[in-house]
Design an enzyme around this catalytic site. Structure first.
Site, PDB file in Angstrom:
ATOM      1  N   ARG A  93       0.613  -0.902  23.207  1.00  0.00           N
ATOM      2  CA  ARG A  93       1.404  -1.715  24.149  1.00  0.00           C
ATOM      3  C   ARG A  93       0.801  -3.109  24.168  1.00  0.00           C
ATOM      4  NH1 ARG A  93      -0.310  -2.843  29.563  1.00  0.00           N
ATOM      5  NH2 ARG A  93      -0.975  -4.482  28.182  1.00  0.00           N
TER       6      ARG A  93
ATOM      7  N   ASP B 157      -4.961  -2.669  25.978  1.00  0.00           N
ATOM      8  CA  ASP B 157      -3.572  -2.550  25.545  1.00  0.00           C
ATOM      9  C   ASP B 157      -3.218  -1.166  25.017  1.00  0.00           C
ATOM     10  OD1 ASP B 157      -3.034  -5.041  26.410  1.00  0.00           O
ATOM     11  OD2 ASP B 157      -2.775  -5.960  24.458  1.00  0.00           O
TER      12      ASP B 157
END
Length: 491
Positions: free
Chosen positions: A156, A269
């Site tokens: 992500r 992330d």
């Protein structure tokens, strides 16, 4: 780097770095960068990077700086320290978002360690090879010295979705940020990508617009397979990260064994569904934290407190002031969930005054069900199903719940803070009965890169003026121009 096999992307290792970098477009980019990067002083390097910057497209400036790091890392860091305000937005956000989307089209350079699913059972050897090749200094105990490892699985990346191994730009950029702003020794850091596959165009995954092929790109050098997942507590998680053969567990254990307990291991992330359970599992066993959950949350809450101080300069207890307000977190990713949890757990803000939305609207829970998608969303859910208004429409939510603070971290809904949204936030204050209760609403847009931002600071100022023609006559009549991305300080 030519001797590395284990810690390179597997496709690059199979072909060999020179052969990989000799492929058509990569070869041409490499030639341009090599010829352009001739600086031997900070002044010369600054002139060269400004030459690319003058073209108005910072991806070339980013690529130049990567080449400079490869040729002369000491000069690279002297340059960053000389002009951080100019260069950090190129090295990291916002330019790094585009850089990650195109990372594989750039030449493969030595910096960055890749740990693949195929390395399970051999992760320690992968890390040791990279430490030896990068010539990390040795301590008195003979172990390589590493102050920090930033590792991501690319699941992500910012607000751009699953970029797989092309997400390597994030660990690299984050460590440069830590060097310039935190004083880390760059020779004692390792950027790592965990290669567990890439879902590419899967729903709610790659949110870049226009859609861009990642895993299916000819130059994608990670595993060309979808992530293997299973359902845990109602959410989809990466199967390789859990159980006795957890790749994350092996990686963190190997890092601690090689570099000692003082090496910071930072999650970066990961998809929200993995980020929270992995942090919960390892935070008490290793020196670790998740920047998207904890770092962004701390900066967001600090920025909110700063906004309260601007509203009321005489305030001496900002947390007490905060507890008297209402906060709406639009978006339920790691950043907003972490911020909401921090504001409830640490700031002791009543849960009833903290509202969070996901793709289904206001998150709510009851004995019979709700709209939460995981345990973290359930923690911040409102009690009972919302009634009497459209709980899926942001303007309707604002008019009904009357928040004083609006924090956006949707990631996939750029420009969703429309003029009507800002007008509604201003109206909440104008409708209060006494002047003492009226405040300038605080509006933050945290989504990165700027292409995903809920709105810009300039748009906020314009919208607030249109929402409040009496601008300047009263402190309640204007929306406080929000910071473009307070999260950038944490990211």
């Amino acid at each position: 780097m030519s001797g590395r096999k284990l810690s390179l992307p597997k496709k690059v290792a199979e072909m060999g770095v020179p052969a990989w970098n000799s492929q058509g477009s990569v070869r041409h980019v490499l030639q341009i960068l090599d010829q352009a990067c001739q600086a031997s002083t900070v002044e010369e390097a600054l002139e060269e990077v400004r030459g690319f910057e003058s073209l108005g497209h910072l991806i070339w400036s980013y690529a130049y700086l990567r080449m400079l790091h490869y040729k002369d890392s000491d000069l690279f860091y002297r340059l960053l320290l000389a002009e951080p305000s100019f260069l950090m937005p190129i090295v990291y956000t916002p330019t790094v978002g585009e850089a990650c989307q195109k990372f594989g089209t750039l030449p493969v350079l030595p910096r960055g360690c890749y740990v693949s699913l195929t390395d399970r059972g051999n992760v320690r050897a992968v890390l040791k090879e990279y430490a030896d090749d990068a010539m990390l200094p040795k301590g008195a105990d003979g172990k390589p010295e590493c102050q920090c490892i930033v590792f991501s699985d690319g699941g992500r990346i910012l607000g751009l979705g699953d970029l797989g191994v092309w997400g390597m730009g994030i660990p690299i950029g984050k460590l440069d940020l830590y060097t310039v702003c935190g004083g880390f020794d760059p020779n004692k850091t390792i950027p790592v990508i965990i290669d567990a596959g890439c879902d590419d165009f899967a729903p709610h995954t790659n949110t870049a617009k226009p859609k861009q092929a990642i895993r299916d790109h000819p130059l994608y050098h990670g595993l060309k397979q979808e992530r293997v997942k299973h359902t845990a507590k109602g959410t989809q998680v990466n199967s390789a990260y859990y159980g006795e053969e957890s790749l994350i567990g092996e990686f963190m254990t190997a890092a601690r064994d090689l570099f000692g307990q003082g090496c910071l291991l930072q999650f970066e992330d990961f998809n929200t569904n993995d980020a929270f359970p992995l942090l919960a599992e390892y935070r008490d066993r290793f020196l670790t934290y998740n920047d998207d959950i904890q770092g962004t949350a701390s900066v967001t809450v600090a920025a909110v407190l700063g906004g309260i101080k601007l509203q009321n300069p005489s305030a001496t207890n900002l947390l007490e002031e905060l507890r008297g307000l209402r906060v709406l977190f639009h978006g339920a990713g790691s950043a907003n969930l972490g911020s909401a949890q921090l504001i409830i757990s640490a700031a002791k803000m009543p849960k009833a005054q903290v509202l969070v939305t996901n793709s289904r609207g206001v998150i709510w829970a009851s004995e019979s069900g709700g709209t939460y998608r995981n345990e973290q969303q359930k923690f911040v859910a409102q009690e009972g199903e919302p009634k009497g208004y459209d709980h899926t429409d942001l303007v309707s939510i604002i008019k009904h719940h009357k928040p004083d603070i609006l924090v956006g971290a949707v990631g996939r809904a750029p420009n969703c803070f429309t003029q009507d949204v800002v007008k509604a936030m201003v109206s909440v204050q104008d409708e209060k009965s006494s002047e003492a209760e009226k405040r300038r609403p605080v509006i933050f847009a945290l989504s990165n890169p700027k292409s995903q931002a809920e709105l810009t600071a300039e748009e906020t100022a314009i919208a607030s003026r249109r929402a409040a023609p009496s601008l300047g006559r009263g402190r309640a009549s204007t929306a406080w121009p929000m910071l473009q991305a307070p999260s950038a300080l944490a990211r």
